[in-house]
Design a protein around this motif. Structure first.
Motif, PDB file in Angstrom:
ATOM      1  N   ARG A 247       0.831  -1.214   0.000  1.00  0.00           N
ATOM      2  CA  ARG A 247       0.000   0.000   0.000  1.00  0.00           C
ATOM      3  C   ARG A 247       0.861   1.258   0.000  1.00  0.00           C
ATOM      4  O   ARG A 247       0.492   2.287  -0.566  1.00  0.00           O
ATOM      5  CB  ARG A 247      -0.923  -0.013   1.221  1.00  0.00           C
ATOM      6  N   VAL A 248       2.021   1.204   0.655  1.00  0.00           N
ATOM      7  CA  VAL A 248       2.949   2.330   0.725  1.00  0.00           C
ATOM      8  C   VAL A 248       4.252   1.898   0.055  1.00  0.00           C
ATOM      9  O   VAL A 248       4.746   0.796   0.320  1.00  0.00           O
ATOM     10  CB  VAL A 248       3.210   2.748   2.190  1.00  0.00           C
ATOM     11  N   PRO A 249       4.831   2.712  -0.812  1.00  0.00           N
ATOM     12  CA  PRO A 249       6.039   2.294  -1.537  1.00  0.00           C
ATOM     13  C   PRO A 249       7.222   2.059  -0.600  1.00  0.00           C
ATOM     14  O   PRO A 249       7.484   2.863   0.300  1.00  0.00           O
ATOM     15  CB  PRO A 249       6.318   3.466  -2.478  1.00  0.00           C
ATOM     16  N   TYR A 250       7.931   0.957  -0.830  1.00  0.00           N
ATOM     17  CA  TYR A 250       9.071   0.579   0.006  1.00  0.00           C
ATOM     18  C   TYR A 250      10.393   0.613  -0.774  1.00  0.00           C
ATOM     19  O   TYR A 250      11.464   0.616  -0.191  1.00  0.00           O
ATOM     20  CB  TYR A 250       8.841  -0.830   0.566  1.00  0.00           C
ATOM     21  N   SER A 251      10.319   0.650  -2.089  1.00  0.00           N
ATOM     22  CA  SER A 251      11.513   0.566  -2.926  1.00  0.00           C
ATOM     23  C   SER A 251      12.517   1.667  -2.583  1.00  0.00           C
ATOM     24  O   SER A 251      12.149   2.818  -2.347  1.00  0.00           O
ATOM     25  CB  SER A 251      11.116   0.679  -4.402  1.00  0.00           C
ATOM     26  N   GLY A 252      13.785   1.295  -2.569  1.00  0.00           N
ATOM     27  CA  GLY A 252      14.852   2.245  -2.257  1.00  0.00           C
ATOM     28  C   GLY A 252      15.132   2.389  -0.784  1.00  0.00           C
ATOM     29  O   GLY A 252      16.031   3.132  -0.383  1.00  0.00           O
ATOM     30  N   THR A 253      14.384   1.667   0.036  1.00  0.00           N
ATOM     31  CA  THR A 253      14.610   1.671   1.481  1.00  0.00           C
ATOM     32  C   THR A 253      15.647   0.609   1.822  1.00  0.00           C
ATOM     33  O   THR A 253      15.625  -0.486   1.272  1.00  0.00           O
ATOM     34  CB  THR A 253      13.299   1.381   2.224  1.00  0.00           C
ATOM     35  N   ARG A 254      16.556   0.925   2.727  1.00  0.00           N
ATOM     36  CA  ARG A 254      17.563  -0.043   3.140  1.00  0.00           C
ATOM     37  C   ARG A 254      17.048  -0.810   4.345  1.00  0.00           C
ATOM     38  O   ARG A 254      16.543  -0.217   5.301  1.00  0.00           O
ATOM     39  CB  ARG A 254      18.867   0.665   3.499  1.00  0.00           C
ATOM     40  N   GLY A 255      17.153  -2.132   4.299  1.00  0.00           N
ATOM     41  CA  GLY A 255      16.609  -2.911   5.390  1.00  0.00           C
ATOM     42  C   GLY A 255      17.406  -4.152   5.686  1.00  0.00           C
ATOM     43  O   GLY A 255      18.488  -4.374   5.144  1.00  0.00           O
ATOM     44  N   THR A 256      16.862  -4.941   6.574  1.00  0.00           N
ATOM     45  CA  THR A 256      17.465  -6.216   6.927  1.00  0.00           C
ATOM     46  C   THR A 256      16.672  -7.339   6.269  1.00  0.00           C
ATOM     47  O   THR A 256      15.507  -7.164   5.909  1.00  0.00           O
ATOM     48  CB  THR A 256      17.499  -6.382   8.457  1.00  0.00           C
ATOM     49  N   LEU A 257      17.288  -8.478   6.063  1.00  0.00           N
ATOM     50  CA  LEU A 257      16.662  -9.633   5.426  1.00  0.00           C
ATOM     51  C   LEU A 257      16.130  -9.290   4.028  1.00  0.00           C
ATOM     52  O   LEU A 257      15.096  -9.796   3.592  1.00  0.00           O
ATOM     53  CB  LEU A 257      15.520 -10.181   6.290  1.00  0.00           C
ATOM     54  N   GLY A 543      -7.865  -4.685  11.084  1.00  0.00           N
ATOM     55  CA  GLY A 543      -8.867  -4.898  10.037  1.00  0.00           C
ATOM     56  C   GLY A 543      -8.399  -5.961   9.068  1.00  0.00           C
ATOM     57  O   GLY A 543      -7.470  -6.716   9.345  1.00  0.00           O
ATOM     58  N   ARG A 544      -9.037  -5.989   7.905  1.00  0.00           N
ATOM     59  CA  ARG A 544      -8.719  -7.015   6.919  1.00  0.00           C
ATOM     60  C   ARG A 544      -7.818  -6.471   5.823  1.00  0.00           C
ATOM     61  O   ARG A 544      -7.674  -5.254   5.643  1.00  0.00           O
ATOM     62  CB  ARG A 544     -10.004  -7.565   6.324  1.00  0.00           C
ATOM     63  N   THR A 545      -7.211  -7.345   5.074  1.00  0.00           N
ATOM     64  CA  THR A 545      -6.190  -6.991   4.089  1.00  0.00           C
ATOM     65  C   THR A 545      -6.637  -5.848   3.171  1.00  0.00           C
ATOM     66  O   THR A 545      -7.753  -5.871   2.632  1.00  0.00           O
ATOM     67  CB  THR A 545      -5.856  -8.228   3.232  1.00  0.00           C
ATOM     68  N   LEU A 546      -5.732  -4.840   3.047  1.00  0.00           N
ATOM     69  CA  LEU A 546      -5.932  -3.672   2.180  1.00  0.00           C
ATOM     70  C   LEU A 546      -7.143  -2.829   2.581  1.00  0.00           C
ATOM     71  O   LEU A 546      -7.709  -2.095   1.768  1.00  0.00           O
ATOM     72  CB  LEU A 546      -6.041  -4.095   0.712  1.00  0.00           C
ATOM     73  N   GLU A 547      -7.501  -2.888   3.844  1.00  0.00           N
ATOM     74  CA  GLU A 547      -8.658  -2.145   4.360  1.00  0.00           C
ATOM     75  C   GLU A 547      -8.192  -0.961   5.210  1.00  0.00           C
ATOM     76  O   GLU A 547      -8.794  -0.623   6.228  1.00  0.00           O
ATOM     77  CB  GLU A 547      -9.525  -3.105   5.185  1.00  0.00           C
ATOM     78  N   GLU A 548      -7.118  -0.301   4.770  1.00  0.00           N
ATOM     79  CA  GLU A 548      -6.525   0.769   5.573  1.00  0.00           C
ATOM     80  C   GLU A 548      -7.508   1.899   5.861  1.00  0.00           C
ATOM     81  O   GLU A 548      -7.551   2.433   6.988  1.00  0.00           O
ATOM     82  CB  GLU A 548      -5.279   1.328   4.872  1.00  0.00           C
ATOM     83  N   GLU A 549      -8.280   2.316   4.851  1.00  0.00           N
ATOM     84  CA  GLU A 549      -9.214   3.424   5.058  1.00  0.00           C
ATOM     85  C   GLU A 549     -10.214   3.095   6.162  1.00  0.00           C
ATOM     86  O   GLU A 549     -10.501   3.931   7.029  1.00  0.00           O
ATOM     87  CB  GLU A 549      -9.959   3.736   3.760  1.00  0.00           C
ATOM     88  N   ALA A 550     -10.751   1.882   6.133  1.00  0.00           N
ATOM     89  CA  ALA A 550     -11.724   1.477   7.153  1.00  0.00           C
ATOM     90  C   ALA A 550     -11.068   1.376   8.526  1.00  0.00           C
ATOM     91  O   ALA A 550     -11.674   1.749   9.541  1.00  0.00           O
ATOM     92  CB  ALA A 550     -12.366   0.149   6.772  1.00  0.00           C
ATOM     93  N   VAL A 551      -9.843   0.874   8.565  1.00  0.00           N
ATOM     94  CA  VAL A 551      -9.128   0.775   9.836  1.00  0.00           C
ATOM     95  C   VAL A 551      -8.914   2.161  10.435  1.00  0.00           C
ATOM     96  O   VAL A 551      -9.096   2.381  11.640  1.00  0.00           O
ATOM     97  CB  VAL A 551      -7.791   0.027   9.645  1.00  0.00           C
ATOM     98  N   ILE A 552      -8.539   3.115   9.597  1.00  0.00           N
ATOM     99  CA  ILE A 552      -8.337   4.482  10.088  1.00  0.00           C
ATOM    100  C   ILE A 552      -9.642   5.055  10.626  1.00  0.00           C
ATOM    101  O   ILE A 552      -9.688   5.641  11.718  1.00  0.00           O
ATOM    102  CB  ILE A 552      -7.761   5.375   8.974  1.00  0.00           C
ATOM    103  N   ARG A 553     -10.724   4.881   9.876  1.00  0.00           N
ATOM    104  CA  ARG A 553     -12.014   5.436  10.325  1.00  0.00           C
ATOM    105  C   ARG A 553     -12.490   4.766  11.612  1.00  0.00           C
ATOM    106  O   ARG A 553     -12.981   5.452  12.537  1.00  0.00           O
ATOM    107  CB  ARG A 553     -13.076   5.259   9.228  1.00  0.00           C
TER     108      ARG A 553
END
Length: 566
Positions: A247-257, A543-553
């Motif tokens: 849902r939020v872009p992660y590319s270009g972020t440095r991480g572990t694993l 909430g359920r997968t990809l239900e960010e708007e509902a979770v926020i509300r």
């Protein structure tokens, strides 16, 4: 490569030189545990800067858009408060105030000339976890061995935020390897909790948690592989959101694993209000990040979903409370927060039922969330030991094996327990088991339609973010993050919201319960209300997968109900 100690000494000096000398203050003695009032009493901030840094994200954006406050003034105020916070709790890594002020001046000039804002986050200072690469800056993710490696471009999310008008101004501390629910490394030291500096701020986004709790940033970005947004948010009394994958872009972020793509990290907001969570998510997903990151889901902000079209438009919601996960029973303050929330929701006219968790222990085993203390053969530790050793071997940097004060701060750790790793076939079997349990959990959730009385399954789950509040340093037992990581394994979005604080009178030690096992007993025995004095108490809404708007509300609805009941 230089020895790791030489790298650390040089980096610490450069960080010190990045702090404007006129912003140096004399912090209170270590015996002063609660430092939340210090920024406003130390004399560095003037009345207007105090007003700015106490203003919510929504009002900040409104005043910036109307040019009542300039982006330069707002960035200066938060930069000063961030530097104060750093001197109190050691929360920052990269400090680039001059770059931020130059960006803020450009935004002010654009608004003056055109009468239009650059984007929905125009002029808003945003702090970033030390994972999000910024061109020309180092991103160490807590490793001394990565000092001197400069990014040649921004992470995609950084570019998106800049296009939205935001002003990145500092980056924040993390644990070495990122894989701890506390924040300590050899480069930048230990981040402490501003409500009680004898307690941890959590991890791995612990620097963000501590900074925002001290109002040194109005909005920050953390990452979450097993709870790294939600644990610091919970420990520091904030609002935070772990979105679903993509849902939020992660590319270009440095991480572990990196390269492990079965259980993947996500980026999300941390802030002092649920409105800030919404502002971040709406701005980012409406910027069409899928055109910049191929792994982002093509889904704009859904106003119908935010208005709870699939949840009776918010009327007569049914929430399920998970009192414990069948593995570890939460401490008394967590239980009290659940009871407060249940009563508030019922008073507001919503229905509350009990959530029956299924296979949470198995989900913990699949992810191997107790990654450094067990020999579990799960996804996260399939090859983690090898990665950590490869990363540190170049400079001789030792791997940190404990967050205990006596060991981590005074001695060089030389050994971290390792597992045997998994064959590719074995890893496939673990991933297959996870897929099967995801199907079982979906069926389990759907079956709740028989007990809600709304004609719908349960609308959301409310549960602890951890079985305890912020713990003394090194006492987040066995890296226990199963209350958060199960939702990563299931790919359910989850928001953290504050409820109360520890009260030694109300939160006395409970009598022994029927322990699930010796580990549950150990967690019970670590509780002492005096040790956890003044710690924030937060919960999760799932909430359920990809239900960010509902979770926020729904988080807004729960938050308002709890506030109205106080």
């Amino acid at each position: 490569m230089p020895h790791w100690t030489a790298l650390v000494a040089e980096k610490k000096q450069r960080q010190l030189e990045s702090i404007p000398q006129e912003w140096i203050v004399t912090p209170p003695p270590d015996s002063t545990l609660d430092v939340t009032e210090f920024p406003e009493t130390c004399g560095l901030l003037n009345a207007r800067e105090i007003e700015i840094t106490n203003t919510s994200v929504q009002v900040l954006l409104e005043k910036l858009a109307r040019a009542e406050w300039t982006a330069v003034d707002v960035t200066t105020a938060f930069s000063k408060r961030a530097i104060i916070a750093h001197q109190l709790v050691h929360c920052l890594t990269e400090i680039f105030v001059d770059r931020a002020l130059a960006r803020a001046a450009e935004l002010d000039d654009h608004l003056k000339k055109t009468g239009k804002v650059v984007g929905p986050l125009h002029g808003l200072p945003i702090s970033l976890k030390d994972q999000l690469c910024i061109k020309g800056l180092e991103t160490t993710i807590g490793y001394a061995s990565l000092i001197g490696q400069y990014a040649d471009k921004n992470a995609v999310l950084v570019d998106v935020l800049i296009e939205c008008g935001a002003v990145p101004f500092v980056r924040t501390n993390v644990p070495q390897t990122l894989a701890w629910p506390e924040s300590f490394n050899y480069v930048f030291g230990r981040t402490t909790n501003p409500y009680n500096r004898s307690l941890t701020s959590g991890g791995s986004s612990g620097g963000e948690g501590a900074l925002i709790a001290l109002k040194g940033s109005p909005l920050g970005v953390g990452s979450d592989l097993g709870g790294s947004i939600r644990i610091p948010s919970a420990f520091c009394g904030l609002y935070g959101l772990k979105p679903s994958y993509g849902r939020v872009p992660y590319s270009g972020t440095r991480g572990t694993l990196e390269g492990q793509d079965s259980l993947v990290p996500v980026l999300g907001p941390m802030t002092n209000s649920v409105v800030g969570v919404k502002a971040f998510m709406k701005a980012v997903v409406n910027a069409k990040p899928w055109l910049k990151d191929p792994l982002v889901v093509r889904k704009k902000w859904d106003e119908d979903e935010y208005n709870l079209a699939d949840h009776g438009f918010g009327k007569d919601l049914c929430f399920a409370i998970m009192w414990d996960n069948g593995v570890v029973v939460p401490h008394p303050p967590i239980r009290r927060a659940l009871e407060i929330t249940k009563a508030a929701l019922q008073k507001a006219g919503h229905k509350v039922v009990d959530w029956k968790p299924i296979k949470h222990r198995e989900l913990g085993d699949i992810t191997a969330s107790n990654i450094f203390y067990t020999m579990q053969r799960g996804i996260m530790n399939a090859a983690s030991a090898e990665e950590f050793m490869i990363t540190t071997s170049v400079t001789g940097e030792p791997l940190i094996t404990t967050m205990e004060l006596d060991d981590a701060d005074t001695a060089v750790a030389t050994f971290r327990p390792q597992n045997d790793g998994l064959t590719v076939y074995q890893l496939w079997q673990v991933q297959k088991l996870r897929q099967n349990i995801r199907m079982e959990y979906l069926d389990h959730w759907e079956a709740t339609v028989s007990e809600t009385g709304t004609g719908r399954p349960v609308d959301a789950i409310i549960c602890p973010a951890a079985p305890f509040v912020a713990t003394p340093h090194g006492k987040n037992r066995s890296v226990y993050v199963d209350y958060t990581i199960v939702w990563n394994a299931l790919d359910y979005p989850a928001a953290v919201f504050p409820v109360t604080t520890v009260d030694s009178t109300l939160d006395g030690k409970a009598p022994p319960h029927g322990f699930y096992d010796d580990f549950d007993k150990d967690i019970y025995e670590m509780y002492d209300p005096e040790k956890f004095k003044n710690a924030p108490v937060c919960l999760q809404l799932v909430g359920r997968t990809l239900e960010e708007e509902a979770v926020i509300r729904m988080t807004e609805i729960v938050d308002a109900a709890v506030a109205a009941a106080k």
